[in-house]
Design a protein around this motif. Structure first.
Motif, PDB file in Angstrom:
ATOM      1  N   UNK B 223       0.913  -1.301  -0.181  1.00 29.45           N
ATOM      2  CA  UNK B 223       0.020   0.008   0.000  1.00 29.45           C
ATOM      3  C   UNK B 223       0.756   1.256   0.014  1.00 29.45           C
ATOM      4  N   UNK B 224       2.098   1.241   0.631  1.00 33.25           N
ATOM      5  CA  UNK B 224       3.100   2.465   0.701  1.00 33.25           C
ATOM      6  C   UNK B 224       3.785   2.407  -0.484  1.00 33.25           C
ATOM      7  N   UNK B 225       3.752   1.559  -1.521  1.00 36.34           N
ATOM      8  CA  UNK B 225       4.836   1.173  -2.485  1.00 36.34           C
ATOM      9  C   UNK B 225       6.197   0.907  -2.187  1.00 36.34           C
ATOM     10  N   UNK B 226       6.225   0.672  -0.890  1.00 35.31           N
ATOM     11  CA  UNK B 226       7.503   0.257  -0.531  1.00 35.31           C
ATOM     12  C   UNK B 226       8.340  -1.039  -1.046  1.00 35.31           C
ATOM     13  N   UNK B 398      10.616  14.387   2.507  1.00 41.35           N
ATOM     14  CA  UNK B 398       9.563  13.166   2.085  1.00 41.35           C
ATOM     15  C   UNK B 398       9.922  11.906   3.173  1.00 41.35           C
ATOM     16  N   UNK B 399      11.105  11.825   3.283  1.00 38.11           N
ATOM     17  CA  UNK B 399      11.691  10.696   4.492  1.00 38.11           C
ATOM     18  C   UNK B 399      10.779  10.807   5.692  1.00 38.11           C
ATOM     19  N   UNK B 404       6.214   9.467   9.378  1.00 41.37           N
ATOM     20  CA  UNK B 404       5.138   9.641  10.298  1.00 41.37           C
ATOM     21  C   UNK B 404       3.842   8.639   9.700  1.00 41.37           C
ATOM     22  N   UNK B 405       3.796   8.502   8.315  1.00 44.46           N
ATOM     23  CA  UNK B 405       3.057   7.574   7.828  1.00 44.46           C
ATOM     24  C   UNK B 405       3.024   6.164   8.287  1.00 44.46           C
TER      25      UNK B 405
END
Lengths: 216, 493
Positions: B223-226, B398-399, B404-405
């Motif tokens: 979901x986080x495109x990790x 961004x990091x 925090x997300x």
């Protein structure tokens, strides 16, 4: 009697969950399938403008021989005699064909004499795709000059993994997913030239432009 | 792999102006001999450099350093790229899956033929595994679906949607027939489960939870495109593709070797899709039933099931035990919310290591180390980042935002872990009466091995005349199975 009651209750619960499950899954499927819209299946590709020719493509692909190979964009090539994509920097001066003077480890870059003009000799460099292993040595060398050599995922070899192993290893985020009807990219610098050629009814250019994602 | 080192471009340091970088000034220093030998080019180049130094617009299409020569009788060829090859159309992909699922359900539930199930298993292994090389598979499709739900800009292919949904629907009606003979990963393990030992119940239950955690982690990372971790750590891909990196080959081989002694280790303890199917299979309309007629409680099926998925009949409980069981259930119900809250809290703590899975977060850390002078050497990634001209602050921002997300996602993952453990505790405290040998609703993969051994089934097939031929001393009694069981127990004592 009590057991029958229990069985009924259990059966009712299972029926309810089953119906709810089918409805939920169906809705999800319909929702996602509906959102696809016009877009087609996607394929992995390298954005040549982002590629830093690190060499990971040759080693990280799940295939033994990487699906990534080098492409020579002749319309960007300077046809140099002293080609930094063909010779090592040490080999540039001697320019003999000793193996230690050549960059390509598999002799996949083929050099042919074209013409002598204004006291200069011009050579054409072609990639033998069968021999190329996608190591990016020539790409890295060529980046010093015009950068006409660049890497592409070859879709006659790529197995289109859900998560491309090279994309994970790519240091410059150069791997993108493109629609499978136009599964290639080219350098921004040359798009205009190829489009021009295609308009002049050059069949090869038309074929190329039909396979290449030019926007975005 | 040893490569001759070619210094391509000096690493653009922070002080470099974009103009210098673009013109590649440091590079050309080494090539001056060449430039001087080509006078007209040198002059061209100097004009070019001046122009670049003057004004550079970021998005301008870069010009060629050496123009393409115009030959008298040699047209400039055009590059060519091969067409997409070996693509199976969406329709055929889905149709083949649908046929395989239908056949699997028919063989296990209607024709009750272990032989056909086995043949289908082999066919699936060849087609979905070795021919299609394990992609697309429903297990990995879970991540595409998760990404599509969380990120509306991601377009999920129709094949992937169908591969995710069809086995789920089939499971709701027929049990885990997908696992039995369609899934190539299951097929691989099914064929090598030859010398299986029983896994202790406590271990089986605890390891079974890992699959749900894996599912939660995979969904969050997708979901986080990790990254798609299910695909990355698919143990059998190296075998399907006959190649892969050493780590995965070792991991895959260990799973295979383990699979000789523990039935389907990946399916039971890791497979995230199997975790979903386990839940759905509990509510399936029809499912595999071991004896086609009255169970004679011979225990043959329980002994032969390699996956520990067959449960013996329950014995009547004493009132004291039942009371104790009820108390246990009460405690489990009360403990569940506490466990969920506890794990949700723990989940928020692991946000930093979770975020670190994202390549850009790792890059930000590397760049930070370089900026502060801790790291002396740059990496390919940090070089590439500096080449893009993106500001360091932008990367850091961004990091930090991502971190925090991940606090939120970590909390969710923790809560999910708590829910899984809570439900497991409650489930373990529940008792269900069984009068005969039954396949576990969740654990049974419908492989049909038990059919081969069930004496009642053998009578049905006409392989034997009477059950007493395989179960010595068996006499058909008109009494209920429970009575039979007590008789058997008495005999044993």
């Amino acid at each position: 009697m009590a057991t029958e009651h229990q069985q009924d209750r259990r059966g009712f619960l299972a029926d309810g969950v089953r119906v709810a499950g089918v409805v939920a899954v169906g809705t999800l499927g319909g929702f996602l399938a509906g959102r696809r819209g016009y877009a087609s299946e996607s394929r992995w590709q390298i954005d040549p403008d982002k590629c830093v020719a690190c060499g990971n493509c040759a080693t990280y692909c799940v295939l033994d021989e990487s699906a990534v190979k080098c492409v020579q964009c002749f319309d960007m090539c300077g046809y140099c005699n002293r080609c930094t994509g063909y010779y090592t920097l040490e080999g540039l001066d001697s320019r003999d064909t000793a193996a230690e003077d050549l960059l390509c480890p598999t002799e996949a870059v083929i050099r042919t004499f074209v013409e002598g003009k204004a006291g200069q000799n011009f050579y054409e460099y072609e990639i033998d795709t069968d021999a190329c292993i996608g190591c990016a040595m020539c790409v890295k060398g060529c980046a010093l000059m015009n950068g006409s050599l660049y890497l592409q995922v070859m879709h006659d070899r790529c197995v289109n993994c859900n998560e491309c192993a090279i994309a994970v290893a790519c240091p410059s985020d150069a791997f993108v997913q493109v629609p499978s009807d136009k599964p290639y990219r080219m350098k921004r610098a040359v798009v205009g030239v190829i489009q021009q050629k295609a308009e002049n009814s050059d069949q090869a250019a038309q074929q190329l432009i039909n396979r290449v994602q030019t926007d975005g | 792999m040893a490569r001759p080192c070619l210094r391509t471009r000096s690493i653009p340091r922070r002080t470099d102006t974009p103009a210098r970088k673009r013109a590649g000034v440091p590079v050309l220093r080494g090539l001056q001999t060449q430039a001087s030998s080509r006078l007209f080019r040198a002059s061209l180049l100097s004009i070019f450099l001046v122009a670049l130094a003057g004004s550079v617009i970021a998005d301008e299409v870069p010009e060629l350093k050496f123009p393409v020569p115009e030959f008298s009788d040699h047209p400039i060829p055009t590059a060519s790229v091969p067409n997409v090859d070996g693509e199976v159309g969406t329709f055929w992909d889905i149709a083949i899956l649908l046929v395989a699922l239908s056949l699997a359900s028919y063989f296990t539930l209607v024709s009750r033929s272990r032989r056909n199930v086995l043949l289908l298993t082999i066919a699936s292994l060849i087609w979905f595994g070795f021919w299609r090389q394990g992609c697309v598979c429903p297990i990995g499709a879970t991540q595409n679906i998760a990404l599509a739900i969380f990120d509306p800009s991601y377009v999920v292919p129709l094949t992937v949607v169908a591969f995710f949904i069809l086995p789920l629907v089939f499971t709701l009606f027929f049990g885990r027939t997908f696992c039995a003979s369609v899934c190539p990963l299951g097929a691989m393990q099914e064929l090598i489960a030859v010398r299986t030992v029983a896994v202790p119940r406590w271990l089986d239950h605890s390891l079974g939870l890992v699959a749900y955690l894996y599912l939660g982690a995979a969904v969050i990372f997708a979901a986080t495109r990790t990254g798609f971790i299910i695909c990355r750590y698919d143990p059998f891909i190296p075998f399907f593709r006959l190649g892969g990196n050493t780590d995965m080959l070792i991991f895959g081989s260990s799973i295979l070797v383990l699979g000789l002694f523990v039935g389907r280790p990946y399916c039971r303890y890791l497979c995230p899709y199997g975790a979903m199917l386990r839940v759905l299979s509990c509510f399936s309309k029809w499912r595999l039933s071991i004896p086609p007629d009255t169970c004679i409680n011979c225990q043959l099926c329980e002994d032969v099931c390699p996956y520990g998925a067959i449960h013996p009949p329950t014995v009547m409980q004493s009132t004291g035990k039942r009371k104790k069981g009820k108390r246990q259930l009460g405690i489990a119900l009360l403990a569940a919310p506490v466990v969920i809250a506890l794990f949700a809290g723990l989940g928020t703590i692991i946000a930093v290591p979770l975020a670190q899975w994202h390549p850009e977060s790792r890059l930000a850390e590397q760049v930070r180390l370089e900026e502060t002078g801790v790291a002396e050497n740059t990496t390919d990634a940090s070089d590439a980042f500096r080449g893009t001209g993106r500001s360091v602050d932008d990367l850091y921002a961004a990091a930090i935002e991502r971190r925090s997300r991940f606090v939120r996602f970590g909390g969710l993952l923790g809560a999910w872990t708590g829910i899984v453990i809570g439900i497991k505790l409650v489930h373990l405290s529940l008792r269900r009466r069984r009068d005969d040998y039954q396949a576990d609703r969740a654990g049974c993969v419908s492989c049909g091995r038990c059919y081969w051994y069930c004496p009642v089934e053998k009578v049905r097939l006409g392989l034997i005349e009477d059950i007493s031929e395989v179960v010595p001393g068996y006499e058909p009694a008109p009494s209920s199975p429970l009575v039979q069981l007590s008789e058997v127990r008495e005999k044993m004592e």
